[in-house]
Design an enzyme around this catalytic site. Structure first.
Site: not given
Ligand code: PEP
Ligand code: MG
Length: 689
Positions: A293, A531, A555, A602
């Protein structure tokens, strides 16, 4: 009184290690021993390391050494001898020329955003928190002093064992610095002042330690000698240790200068959220990967960042000059003048534009007429502006947990409502998808008391919500209330199967009924994040219960391949183009099409042009990404024929390994679209060491 004048001859002046030796020698005698600078008359007690450091006596400074007491003569002789021996400095320090101590160090990591930055290191320690001021009763003053002394004792024990380990592993020369830290800890100038502050101001011990520490540091920062000034970080280290030991949560908000480059072992998103990012030039961390993140936020904010530097933090000091080159995934500590010159030019010519308005908005159309929506992923309200600037079709993913700016600190329903309403208004007719809190995991937003053994597999995301219904219901109500101000959708994070979806939907429906919004408002659509592998495998069952899917590829890679997305040690196994991952994506897209629902892709894959072509080849028509990536992705897709991309995606799905897929992508892309994919825009060739 016995006295003599002398000149400091040691290359590094009276720095921490030399001062530590002087304190040791002077303390053997009954007599008082003082040093006085001849140029400005500043005086120091030779038995106090802080007092000596404050003299700021660099090489060439003239001093008067005076001893007074029964053994004054012996004391003076011993101290003069020590000066003559250049403080018994270990060979390494005595013979090394000054420049080589600050020699240029280059470290390779992973550049996770664009840009090059030149600045000064600001070290941030892990696990440290704000220091608060508390007024205490007269009766509690003694208790605060005892607490402070206990923290000093604990810090001493820790430093003793660190020193012992450093001696074994790095040699005596490197362990010396911990002697200086130990002496700082024992220095009456520090301990007496802190206790005095507690008594005089009726302050809690943390606050007293911080105020006294800051006072010492600010005096130290004015020293007119680069090397000695930078040793201020020794004082900083000791104060931070004391604060951490006082409460286990003792970091004060760092003071950011205009050219601060944050260097940390790991940076929790919550820490980033607390920083005044206007003053941060770049970030360099030992840990982290492309999809951590921290990296995602850095990209979102257009901050230059290199992660995965492994053992870099330890080698830096606050105030060191540093170049962060995210393009090459490299950092240069204490750069040579020639390196700085080279980079000043590059930094200038590549600096990410901040004010340019992007002309194009709305979906992009491929050469064979397929329309693809490009949305924005956002985490912090500071990114709202970027959604418009980069021409996004609204917000495809709002990571709502980043609203909780501090670990363990929840926003009220009304505060959340204000944020969601702003989001609804900002995203206009394109709308925004709000993800229910994805708490836990690597986000650093732990709300539970006990740390989990395996947070990525623990009480994370919707699991947390379902076990903490007050938190979940408050968020749902805030979103539902805000929904009448725009087009909001809700997505449920990390569902394992349709049961998670049904339980979450029931709560949303109950809150909708209790709110009884005006007949004009429509209940927001509800989607599921796909995910984890169990959700992929049961996607058809989930599809019948939701309005849309949202594919979280970060994920999906982590859980499909069982690779921690933030762990540098296993980053070689984090293979976005692994056929198993592609299979999961392809299957999810197919199931959604068969059930007439849409899928927003995403994860970070959707921000990377080469991967985006494969996604389009598998039929993705709705992508959500870091806003700054939108122009590049748009430029790529508008020159692609999806039929060709589909052909390539099929071949990739037939591969056995990630290596095979990557080789295929490298070769085919370079042949078909050489103008779009120069070698640096394609997955690098495997290097075997
Ligand atoms: C992902 O897991 O790809 C996602 C978009 O969510 P995050 O990166 O916040 O886990
Ligand atoms: Mg995620």
């Amino acid at each position: 009184m016995e006295q003599r004048t002398l000149r400091v001859t040691g290359r590094l002046g009276l720095h921490a290690r030399a001062a530590a030796n002087l304190v040791r020698i002077a303390s053997r005698f009954q007599s008082t021993v003082t040093l006085q600078r001849l140029d400005n008359s500043v005086e120091a007690d030779a038995k106090s390391i802080l007092s000596i450091l404050m003299l700021a006596a660099s090489r060439g400074t003239e001093l008067r050494v005076a001893a007074e007491g029964e053994d004054a003569s012996a004391a003076l002789t011993a101290v003069l001898d020590l000066f003559a021996r250049d403080f018994d400095e270990p060979e390494i320090a005595r013979h090394e020329p000054r420049d080589s101590i600050r020699e240029e160090i280059r470290c390779k990591g992973l550049g996770v955003s664009a840009g090059v930055a030149i600045g000064r290191v600001l070290r941030l320690q892990d696990g440290t928190r704000d220091v608060y001021r508390a007024e205490i009763d007269a009766a509690d003053v003694e208790r605060e002093r005892r607490r402070f002394r206990a923290a000093v004792r604990l810090s001493r024990r820790q430093l003793d064992s660190i020193k012992e380990r450093a001696e074994k592993e790095l040699g005596r020369g490197h362990a010396y610095i911990f002697d200086a830290h130990l002496l700082l800890l024992d220095d009456a100038k520090l301990t007496r002042d802190v206790e005095q502050y507690i008594v005089d101001k009726r302050a809690n011990a943390e606050w007293a330690a911080k105020v006294v520490g800051d006072r010492l540091l600010s005096i130290y920062m004015q020293i007119n000698d680069d090397y000695l000034r930078e040793r201020g970080s020794d004082i900083e280290d000791v104060i931070q240790r004391l604060l951490a030991n006082l409460t286990g949560e003792g970091r004060s908000q760092p003071k950011l200068t205009e050219d601060a480059v944050i260097v940390a072992q790991d940076l929790l998103p919550s820490t980033i959220a607390e920083l005044d990012l206007n003053h941060v030039r770049a970030i360099a961390t030992d840990g982290g990967g492309w999809t951590s993140h921290m990296a995602i936020i850095a990209r979102g904010l257009g901050l230059t960042a290199v992660v995965g530097l492994r053992d870099f933090y330890r080698r830096t000091r606050t105030g060191d000059q540093i170049i962060v080159d995210a393009q090459r995934g490299e950092v240069i500590l204490n750069p040579e003048p020639a390196s700085i010159q080279r980079y000043e030019f590059t930094a200038h010519s590549r600096a990410p534009s901040t004010g340019d308005e992007i002309e194009e908005r709305g979906p992009v159309v491929t050469t064979d007429g397929i329309s693809i929506s490009l949305r924005a992923n956002i985490e912090l309200p500071t990114e709202f502006e970027a959604v418009k600037r980069f021409g996004a079709c609204g917000v495809g993913l709002f990571r709502s947990e980043f609203l909780l700016s501090r670990p363990g600190f929840l926003l009220s329903e009304d505060e959340q409502f204000e944020a969601y309403r702003a989001l609804a208004e900002l995203s206009g007719s394109d709308g925004a998808v709000i993800r229910l809190f994805d708490l836990g995991g690597e986000t650093g937003y732990e709300l539970s008391e006990r740390p989990e053994r395996n947070p990525a597999l623990g009480l994370r995301a919707i699991r947390f919500g379902l076990k903490n219904l007050t938190v979940m219901r408050a968020q749902v109500r805030a979103i539902l209330r805000a929904a009448s101000f725009g087009h909001l959708r809700i997505v449920i994070p990390m569902v394992s199967d349709v049961t998670d979806v049904m339980r979450a939907k029931k709560i949303i429906a109950e809150e909708w009924d209790t709110l009884r919004p005006s007949s004009a408002s429509l209940r927001p659509q509800i989607g599921a994040m796909i995910e984890i592998p169990s959700a992929v495998l049961t996607a058809d069952k989930i599809a019948s219960e939701v309005d849309f899917f949202e594919l979280g590829t970060n994920d999906l890679v982590q859980y499909t391949l069982a690779v921690d997305r933030g762990n540098v040690a296993v980053s070689d196994w984090f293979r976005t183009l692994h056929p198993a991952v592609l299979f999961g994506i392809n299957r999810t897209l197919k199931v959604a099409r068969a059930n007439n629902i849409s899928t927003i892709v995403c994860g970070e894959m959707a921000s990377t042009p080469a991967y985006v072509v494969l996604l389009a080849g598998m039929g993705a028509v709705d992508l959500s990404m870091t806003p700054a990536s939108i122009p590049r992705v748009r430029a790529t897709l508008r020159q692609i024929e999806t039929a060709a991309a589909t052909d390539l995606a099929r071949q990739c799905l037939d591969c056995a390994t990630a290596d095979e897929v990557e080789a295929l992508v490298r070769n085919e892309f370079a042949q078909r679209w050489p103008q779009l994919f120069p070698p640096q825009a394609l997955p690098p060739e495997e290097t075997t060491n």
